[in-house]
Design an enzyme around this catalytic site. Structure first.
Site, PDB file in Angstrom:
ATOM      1  N   ASP A 114       0.866  -1.203   0.000  1.00 15.75           N
ATOM      2  CA  ASP A 114       0.000   0.000   0.000  1.00 15.75           C
ATOM      3  C   ASP A 114       0.894   1.242   0.000  1.00 15.75           C
ATOM      4  OD1 ASP A 114       0.266  -1.211   2.937  1.00 15.75           O
ATOM      5  OD2 ASP A 114       0.344   0.969   3.067  1.00 15.75           O
ATOM      6  N   ASP A 173       0.542   3.684   2.256  1.00 20.22           N
ATOM      7  CA  ASP A 173       0.253   4.320   3.538  1.00 20.22           C
ATOM      8  C   ASP A 173      -0.799   5.415   3.301  1.00 20.22           C
ATOM      9  OD1 ASP A 173       0.832   4.029   6.326  1.00 20.22           O
ATOM     10  OD2 ASP A 173       1.725   6.011   6.257  1.00 20.22           O
TER      11      ASP A 173
END
Ligand SMILES: CSC[C@H]1O[C@H](OP(=O)(O)O)[C@H](O)[C@@H]1O
Ligand SMILES: Nc1ncnc2[nH]cnc12
Length: 295
Positions: free
Chosen positions: A209, A211
């Site tokens: 991901d 973040d």
């Protein structure tokens, strides 16, 4: 020159090592409490591997509750010579996209409630940690991941947060300003403890991901992370096979193998007997002399 025995610490989504020849599950008693679970040991292409799932079977342990000391102590007791840690990581850098592998070379520690040393109660040691990962293991891991078909970034600074919550947006921006490139919750104190146990350590992060710093991405979603990691787990296992296939036949000594020689400041004649007993694996190389009668 000796044989390799590679310890693998599997992170979120990587709870099993894949097919090992002559696989055995062994329960090991650590002097530092309970490890995350049993060790699965066996061979890949003739090379001995011992695997532990960092968060335990069924992912029952949060990053704050993983007994990092027991995990490292346990792997050392199994005879591991080098450690390969595999983790899910968030990216703090545009170029590190979900699905990519990052072979981490620096660490920032923002954890606050974890046992971070094997030493301190009767035997004090200060090991160097300027370069917290082993360049030889990291290089071999990066090449193996590349051969396994992953997009690999060699080098990156990992900031370890306590969790279990993900970062605030403000924190995420600050970590980027500090020069951190990826984020996770487990590499510290794992890397510190590996160094104290004289185990060369490499950390392969698999980006799951971005973040929460990146507009217009939404918040981090744990379900997405685990789903991506489970897909990536196949790549991680392919990397292990490539890693085993390319290992030199015999293992040349690493400077990390003997780092305690110059790190223990407590004179041997005042070592605490209980502390020495607990360190029989971590510092076993030095403890055998302790048992000999003193002049
Ligand atoms: C399940 S998402 C957050 C979790 O994943 C990473 O764990 P690991 O390093 O063991 O793969 C991260 O550090 C968090 O613990
Ligand atoms: N964004 C993130 N923050 C902390 N740990 C993570 N593990 C995977 N993604 C993460």
């Amino acid at each position: 020159m000796a044989d390799w025995h590679i310890g693998v610490i599997g992170g979120s989504g990587l709870y099993e090592p894949g097919a090992l020849e002559d696989a055995q599950e062994i329960a090991v008693n650590s002097a530092f409490g309970d490890p995350s679970g049993p060790v699965v040991t066996g061979k890949i292409g003739g090379v001995q591997f011992s695997f532990i799932a960092r968060h335990g079977a069924g992912h029952r342990l949060s990053p704050s509750h993983v007994n990092y000391r027991a995990n490292i102590d346990t792997l050392k007791r199994c005879g591991v010579t080098d450690l390969l840690a595999i983790s899910a990581i968030g990216s703090l850098k545009e170029e590190f996209a979900p699905g990519d592998f990052v072979v981490v070379d620096q660490l920032l520690d923002r954890t606050v409630q974890r046992e971070r040393s094997f030493f301190g109660d009767g035997i004090v040691a200060h090991v160097p940690l300027a370069d917290p990962v082993c360049p030889r293991m990291s290089k071999m891991a990066a090449s193996a991941a590349d051969r396994a078909g992953a997009k690999v970034h060699e080098g990156g600074t990992y900031v370890a947060i306590e969790g279990p919550q993900f970062s605030t947006r403000a924190e995420s921006h600050v970590f980027r300003d500090w020069g951190a490139n990826v984020i996770g919750m487990t590499a510290m104190p794992e890397a510190r403890l590996a160094r104290e146990a004289e185990l060369p350590y490499a950390l392969v992060g698999m980006v799951t991901d971005y973040d929460c710093w990146r507009e217009p991405d939404g918040d981090v979603d744990v379900a997405d992370i685990v789903a991506l990691m489970s897909t990536n787990a196949e790549n991680a296992r392919a990397m292990l096979a490539e890693f085993a296939a390319a290992l030199p036949k015999t293992r040349k000594a690493s400077p990390i193998d003997t780092v305690l020689d110059t790190a223990i400041v407590t004179p041997r004649d005042v070592w605490d007997v209980g502390a020495a007993a607990r360190l029989d694996a971590v510092a076993g190389r030095l403890m055998s002399f302790f048992a000999e009668p003193q002049e």
